[in-house]
Design a protein around this motif. Structure first.
Motif: not given
Length: 198
Positions: A73-74, A136-137, A141-146, A149-151
């Motif tokens: 969940c980041y 939910l937000h 959104h599925v990506g890396t942790y970076q 953080l960078a939106g």
């Protein structure tokens, strides 16, 4: 596929409680038959709850190994928390949620407190819904942790390959649950017929 470390434990708890409630008549019969029969029935429910948790943990392992930041969940960088550390704990947590909630529900049913048993089930599902709403937000959104953080974590709807993978995992996990429910209902009907005959 509704899976992250935040929302999975209450969803497993709710599912285990509902699954146990399918056996409410068997539990009540065992309670009336005596302590040994009740303990045997409770063990049966605990094993079923643990297997339910293990099944979902295994299915969600796909997400854990392929999208660890999303699965976490980041909340933490997977580079700082290796999967070899957190995934086994996640598996144990889901097994414990399934087994513990099944036992709790079975004890309530055996004590004649079905309303409270339903409260356990519905309360777990309500907690899952609240946590799902809060996250939910992050979930969509599925990506890396970076990326997160960078939106720049891309929305799930813009990643058809990822959506296909999530849907495949969902179909496998859901198919297993449907099969288990059908089997449980069949077993409970057979047990009711045996009890009625003898």
């Amino acid at each position: 596929m509704l899976a992250t470390v935040v929302i999975d434990p209450p969803s497993i708890a709710g599912a285990a409680a509902l699954f146990t409630l399918l056996s409410a008549r068997s539990i009540a019969r065992a309670a009336a038959a005596g302590l040994e029969a009740l303990r045997s029935e409770q063990r049966r429910q605990v094993v079923a709850g643990a297997l339910l948790g293990a099944w979902f943990a295994a299915c969600f392992g796909w997400h854990a190994f392929h999208y660890p930041a999303w699965m976490l969940c980041y909340l933490v960088d997977p580079a700082r928390l290796p999967i070899g550390l957190w995934y086994p704990l996640f598996v144990l947590a889901l097994i414990a949620c399934g087994a513990g909630t099944a036992l709790w529900t079975a004890r309530l049913v055996a004590a004649g407190e079905r309303r409270r048993a339903w409260t356990v089930a519905l309360g777990s599902i309500a907690l899952w819904l609240v946590l799902f709403g809060v996250t939910l937000h992050r979930y969509t959104h599925v990506g890396t942790y970076q990326d997160w953080l960078a939106g720049r974590a891309p929305p799930l709807r813009e990643q058809p390959a990822v959506m296909a993978q999530f849907n495949a995992v969902g179909a496998i996990a859901g198919g297993g649950v449907v099969a288990a429910v059908i089997y449980r209902v069949w077993v409970e009907r057979r047990r009711a017929l045996v009890a009625a005959r003898g």
